[in-house]
Structures are given as C-alpha cells and as structure tokens.
Design an enzyme around this catalytic site. Sequence first.
Site, mmCIF file in Angstrom:
data_model
loop_
_atom_site.group_PDB
_atom_site.id
_atom_site.type_symbol
_atom_site.label_atom_id
_atom_site.label_comp_id
_atom_site.label_asym_id
_atom_site.label_seq_id
_atom_site.Cartn_x
_atom_site.Cartn_y
_atom_site.Cartn_z
ATOM 1 N N SER A 285 0.567 -1.016 0.224
ATOM 2 C CA SER A 285 -0.257 -0.342 0.140
ATOM 3 C C SER A 285 0.688 1.266 0.129
ATOM 4 O O SER A 285 2.580 1.375 0.623
ATOM 5 C CB SER A 285 -0.958 -0.363 1.601
ATOM 6 O OG SER A 285 -1.421 1.397 1.706
ATOM 7 N N TYR B 111 -2.357 -1.127 11.207
ATOM 8 C CA TYR B 111 -2.034 -1.431 9.583
ATOM 9 C C TYR B 111 -1.204 -1.203 8.608
ATOM 10 O O TYR B 111 -0.424 -2.318 8.714
ATOM 11 C CB TYR B 111 -3.896 -0.946 9.007
ATOM 12 C CG TYR B 111 -3.973 -0.809 7.933
ATOM 13 C CD1 TYR B 111 -3.723 -2.831 7.222
ATOM 14 C CD2 TYR B 111 -3.659 -0.350 6.067
ATOM 15 C CE1 TYR B 111 -4.153 -2.502 6.068
ATOM 16 C CE2 TYR B 111 -3.466 -0.535 5.171
ATOM 17 C CZ TYR B 111 -3.612 -1.407 5.449
ATOM 18 O OH TYR B 111 -3.801 -1.985 3.152
ATOM 19 N N LYS C 114 1.863 -3.315 6.534
ATOM 20 C CA LYS C 114 2.758 -3.795 5.585
ATOM 21 C C LYS C 114 4.014 -3.547 5.519
ATOM 22 O O LYS C 114 4.370 -3.931 4.883
ATOM 23 C CB LYS C 114 1.974 -2.800 3.981
ATOM 24 C CG LYS C 114 0.285 -3.109 4.804
ATOM 25 C CD LYS C 114 -0.295 -3.890 3.359
ATOM 26 C CE LYS C 114 -1.687 -4.613 3.540
ATOM 27 N NZ LYS C 114 -1.565 -5.761 3.074
HETATM 28 P P1 NAD Z 1 -10.701 -7.410 1.327
HETATM 29 O O1 NAD Z 1 -11.150 -7.031 3.323
HETATM 30 O O2 NAD Z 1 -12.038 -7.154 0.653
HETATM 31 O O3 NAD Z 1 -10.162 -8.194 1.313
HETATM 32 C C1 NAD Z 1 -9.736 -9.010 2.100
HETATM 33 C C2 NAD Z 1 -9.804 -10.681 2.366
HETATM 34 O O4 NAD Z 1 -9.184 -11.704 2.764
HETATM 35 C C3 NAD Z 1 -11.461 -10.559 2.225
HETATM 36 O O5 NAD Z 1 -12.184 -11.474 2.005
HETATM 37 C C4 NAD Z 1 -11.636 -11.068 3.658
HETATM 38 O O6 NAD Z 1 -11.912 -11.734 4.033
HETATM 39 C C5 NAD Z 1 -9.815 -12.335 3.941
HETATM 40 N N1 NAD Z 1 -8.761 -12.202 4.657
HETATM 41 C C6 NAD Z 1 -8.639 -11.405 5.828
HETATM 42 N N2 NAD Z 1 -7.833 -12.355 6.897
HETATM 43 C C7 NAD Z 1 -7.380 -13.604 6.320
HETATM 44 C C8 NAD Z 1 -6.838 -15.078 6.452
HETATM 45 N N3 NAD Z 1 -6.243 -14.783 7.628
HETATM 46 N N4 NAD Z 1 -7.192 -16.181 6.334
HETATM 47 C C9 NAD Z 1 -7.844 -16.182 4.949
HETATM 48 N N5 NAD Z 1 -8.491 -15.320 4.298
HETATM 49 C C10 NAD Z 1 -8.637 -13.877 5.281
HETATM 50 O O7 NAD Z 1 -9.576 -5.949 1.739
HETATM 51 P P2 NAD Z 1 -9.445 -5.504 -0.515
HETATM 52 O O8 NAD Z 1 -9.630 -3.743 -0.175
HETATM 53 O O9 NAD Z 1 -9.596 -6.871 -1.352
HETATM 54 O O10 NAD Z 1 -8.415 -5.514 -0.195
HETATM 55 C C11 NAD Z 1 -7.115 -6.583 -0.359
HETATM 56 C C12 NAD Z 1 -5.699 -6.742 -0.013
HETATM 57 O O11 NAD Z 1 -5.275 -5.333 -0.838
HETATM 58 C C13 NAD Z 1 -5.054 -5.988 1.364
HETATM 59 O O12 NAD Z 1 -3.898 -6.925 1.687
HETATM 60 C C14 NAD Z 1 -5.726 -4.738 1.643
HETATM 61 O O13 NAD Z 1 -4.510 -4.570 2.716
HETATM 62 C C15 NAD Z 1 -4.520 -4.790 0.129
HETATM 63 N N6 NAD Z 1 -5.106 -2.922 0.183
HETATM 64 C C16 NAD Z 1 -6.264 -2.820 0.096
HETATM 65 C C17 NAD Z 1 -6.497 -1.156 -0.401
HETATM 66 C C18 NAD Z 1 -7.653 -0.878 0.082
HETATM 67 O O14 NAD Z 1 -7.805 0.256 0.249
HETATM 68 N N7 NAD Z 1 -8.505 -1.800 -0.436
HETATM 69 C C19 NAD Z 1 -5.664 -0.419 -0.858
HETATM 70 C C20 NAD Z 1 -4.185 -0.655 -0.167
HETATM 71 C C21 NAD Z 1 -3.655 -2.200 -0.275
HETATM 72 C C1 WQD Z 2 -9.669 9.943 1.344
HETATM 73 C C2 WQD Z 2 -9.718 11.352 1.094
HETATM 74 C C3 WQD Z 2 -10.685 11.689 3.493
HETATM 75 C C4 WQD Z 2 -14.065 9.534 4.138
HETATM 76 C C5 WQD Z 2 -7.313 4.625 3.458
HETATM 77 C C6 WQD Z 2 -5.677 3.844 4.192
HETATM 78 C C7 WQD Z 2 -5.110 3.679 3.612
HETATM 79 C C8 WQD Z 2 -5.847 2.573 2.389
HETATM 80 C C9 WQD Z 2 -7.048 3.514 1.362
HETATM 81 C C10 WQD Z 2 -4.703 0.617 2.301
HETATM 82 C C11 WQD Z 2 -9.616 11.671 2.482
HETATM 83 C C12 WQD Z 2 -11.504 11.964 2.669
HETATM 84 C C13 WQD Z 2 -12.879 10.524 3.349
HETATM 85 C C14 WQD Z 2 -15.444 10.439 5.085
HETATM 86 C C15 WQD Z 2 -13.470 12.262 3.674
HETATM 87 N N1 WQD Z 2 -5.942 0.734 2.282
HETATM 88 N N2 WQD Z 2 -13.017 11.440 3.727
HETATM 89 N N3 WQD Z 2 -14.893 11.894 4.378
HETATM 90 O O1 WQD Z 2 -7.375 7.860 4.103
HETATM 91 O O2 WQD Z 2 -5.940 8.013 1.446
HETATM 92 O O3 WQD Z 2 -6.481 6.127 2.703
HETATM 93 O O4 WQD Z 2 -7.663 3.533 2.272
HETATM 94 O O5 WQD Z 2 -3.985 0.088 2.655
HETATM 95 O O6 WQD Z 2 -4.145 2.532 3.822
HETATM 96 O O7 WQD Z 2 -5.680 4.462 4.960
HETATM 97 O O8 WQD Z 2 -8.766 6.724 1.839
HETATM 98 O O9 WQD Z 2 -11.057 7.006 1.186
HETATM 99 O O10 WQD Z 2 -9.911 6.988 3.927
HETATM 100 O O11 WQD Z 2 -9.884 9.525 1.895
HETATM 101 O O12 WQD Z 2 -13.887 13.274 3.770
HETATM 102 O O13 WQD Z 2 -16.002 9.911 5.168
HETATM 103 O O14 WQD Z 2 -11.746 11.780 1.408
HETATM 104 O O15 WQD Z 2 -9.989 12.801 4.280
HETATM 105 O O16 WQD Z 2 -8.725 12.783 1.819
HETATM 106 P P1 WQD Z 2 -7.315 7.651 2.598
HETATM 107 P P2 WQD Z 2 -10.219 6.966 2.187
#
Ligand code: NAD
Ligand code: WQD
Length: 346
Positions: free
Chosen positions: A128, A153, A157
């Site tokens: 991330s 979190y 990562k």
């Molecule tokens: P999500 O929660 O929709 O998907 C994660 C999946 O992993 C879920 O289906 C959950 O049930 C499963 N899971 C969690 N722990 C588990 C375990 N111990 N064993 C088996 N399954 C397990 O999330 P997502 O948004 O699809 O994110 C996927 C990956 O990408 C995550 O690692 C997340 O940290 C990373 N990521 C997400 C974002 C985002 O904003 N969505 C941004 C950057 C990184």
């Molecule tokens: C985006 C913008 C908020 C909600 C987070 C995690 C990051 C990554 C993705 C996994 C910001 C603003 C938001 C609301 C708002 N996940 N906002 N009102 O914070 O960039 O990232 O999700 O790795 O680790 O921190 O994303 O969608 O929460 O926010 O004003 O109700 O929207 O302040 O500027 P963020 P976000």
Amino acid sequence: MLPSPHILVTGGAGYIGSHTVLVLLQSGFDVTVIDNLSNSSDESLSRVARLAGKSPRFVKADIRERGQLSAVFAERPVSAVIHFAGLKAVGESVRVPLRYYDNNVVGTLRLCEAMAEHGVFTLVFSSSATVYGDPATVPISEDQPLGTPTNPYGRSKLMIEQLLTDLAASDARWKVALLRYFNPVGAHESGLIGEDPNGIPNNLLPYIAQVAGGKLRELSVWGNDYPTPDGTGVRDYIHVVDLAEGHLCALNALQTRPGVGIWNLGTGRGYSVFDMLQAFEAASGKTIPYRLAPRRSGDIAMCFADPSRAERELGWRASRGLQAMMEDTWRWQSRNPNGYRSSTAG
Ligand code: NAD
Ligand code: WQD
C-alpha cells in the site's frame, strides 16, 4: 496440451481479490481461492464464475492454519501465489493492533513457510502507498524513502515488505512483487461484483455511494484547510479493474525477474474530495449532501503516484478514468444496495 498455470489467490473473495480472480480466469489461468470470509462472502465468487463462464476452486480456510494451507498446496501444484488476505481497517488496527499483526504479518509468514515447503517461490503481495507515510514530495516514486505509516495497519504492511525482502535475500529462488496500491475504487462494469464494506464505510467513495443510495444521510468532508487547491485531501484513485490487470502484468514480469520488484499501482493523477463529490453527482444524477468537519486524525494532505516504473517494467498503465470509476461504483451500489446480501443484481 500443457495444463494451465494454477494460481493460488489468498483473500480472493474480497474486493480486489474477486476482480483479480475474474481477470485471471478470463486470461486462461486455473485459480484456487483461499479465504476465511472474515470480510467477504463467497457470493462474490459465484458472480465471478458467472462472468468468467468457469469457476475458481474455493477453499474456506485461514492462511494462519498450517494444516489447511499445506493441504491446498499438496493437492495440486501451484505456479504462483497472489496474496490479498489481510485486515485493512485503519481505525480498528489502532484499537486492536495485535489482531492486525497476527492476521497480516503472521499470516504472511505462515504462507511463505507453506510455499517454501512445497517449492513455490513466486509471490505477488498487496502492499500500500501507506508505506510512504506523509510523503515529502508528490508524485511519489518507488525510490522515495519509506515514511512512517501512521497506524498499525500501515506498519503491518511495512513489516511484511521487510519480511519478504529478507526472505528473497536469503534464497535466490524467490521472485516477489511488492505492489503498492494507491486508492482502489470502482467496480466491474457488469455491476455484479464490487466493494461490500462491513458496516459504515471508512473510505470516501463507498461512503459517497451509500449517501447517494439513501443509506447514509450526508458525507462529512474531513478538513478543507489542507495545502491543496481546494483545501480538501488529494488522492490517487485507481479503478479496481485496472488494479486487477496490474497483478497479471506483475505475474508475467516475475517469470523472468528474480528477487524483489517494487511497483506503484496508481494513475499518477490526484483528485480532491470535492472533485470526487462532483464527479459522483454527475455520474449518478444524485445530489450528495455534505458538511465540513475537522480533519481526520492520521490523514495526509496529498498522495499520488509516479506510476512510470510499472509502465516501463510491467507494461502496465491504468486506462480507466474518473467517469468510469464513478459510473461503475454507482451501477454496483444501485443494483446491490445491500452488497452481496442483495438479490437484485440478477
Ligand atoms: P477485502 O477485505 O475485501 O479482502 C481481503 C480478503 O482477505 C477478505 O475476503 C477476507 O475475508 C480475507 N482474509 C482476511 N484475513 C484472512 C485470513 N487470515 N485467512 C484467509 N482469508 C483472510 O480487502 P481488499 O480491499 O480487497 O484488500 C485486499 C488487500 O489489498 C489487503 O491485503 C489490503 O490490505 C490491501 N490493500 C487494500 C487497499 C484498499 O484501499 N482496498 C489499499 C492498499 C492495499
Ligand atoms: C480519502 C480522502 C479523507 C471519508 C485509506 C487508508 C490507506 C489505504 C486506502 C489500504 C481523504 C477524505 C474520507 C469520508 C472524507 N488502504 N474523506 N470523508 O485515507 O487515502 O486511505 O484507504 O492500504 O491505508 O489509510 O482513503 O478513502 O479513507 O480517504 O472527507 O467520509 O477522503 O480525509 O482526504 P485514504 P479514504
């Protein structure tokens, strides 16, 4: 005829995982998903099967369970692993950090042990942009020094990136892609699969979508005094299908590339909260009520990628713009007001 490569996808029932499983199946891979369904439903995989015309194999299991993991590897040779499984709620990680370190860090460690035991050394990991912390400059390139993530979190990562880097340094057979996602949004254009957050969404776009759908009253805009063009936070929102395609490109690149590769997956463009609000209103035809609220703790002003390394080395670049992100989100939200618990998507 040679058998199709077989990819193990951890967390494949989740938001990004399900879109990636679809892209893999459509590209001719065989796929096994392992997911404990702690934050998802296997309905996502039924819908993926409908779209792909074939099913992934699904194993409901936790990646921390050595026995179950080992059985999956033993049953059929695995060519590579794409590792999405993990917990991702920033606020929850502050309240229960051990749950995050256990699930994310220990889970990855167990996965790597099982992979090595079964001779599988190719891994694509969901990292991330949070590992950059509060970036000194934007756009952010992969060479920029890592920052201090502001929550457990994010630190989980960073720890996993370090764990995988140490592992690859210890044994030249490992081929690892660290994919640093920016802000994934949107849904598959069919409206059949999308993001289905538990409870009240933490992230901006699912929150806006639920206000538009009448489930939430108004959006709180957290801070309009940031040093950005309109005072609200700026992020690099990337369509989830573009992101899913990036995983396929990373898998291909790893065939010929030992060691650890680090790639930003973003569009290279930043949009503010107000940009997002207006674009969503235009796509949905809905008015989104909002109020200005104080800054959210831990938020940064501005974050967007320099995605040029991924283009150069993976042959990947995001092709879907803001309008597609909004239209696809709204199609998913309006057809599935209760996520996978809805029955209207049929
Ligand atoms: P999500 O929660 O929709 O998907 C994660 C999946 O992993 C879920 O289906 C959950 O049930 C499963 N899971 C969690 N722990 C588990 C375990 N111990 N064993 C088996 N399954 C397990 O999330 P997502 O948004 O699809 O994110 C996927 C990956 O990408 C995550 O690692 C997340 O940290 C990373 N990521 C997400 C974002 C985002 O904003 N969505 C941004 C950057 C990184
Ligand atoms: C985006 C913008 C908020 C909600 C987070 C995690 C990051 C990554 C993705 C996994 C910001 C603003 C938001 C609301 C708002 N996940 N906002 N009102 O914070 O960039 O990232 O999700 O790795 O680790 O921190 O994303 O969608 O929460 O926010 O004003 O109700 O929207 O302040 O500027 P963020 P976000």
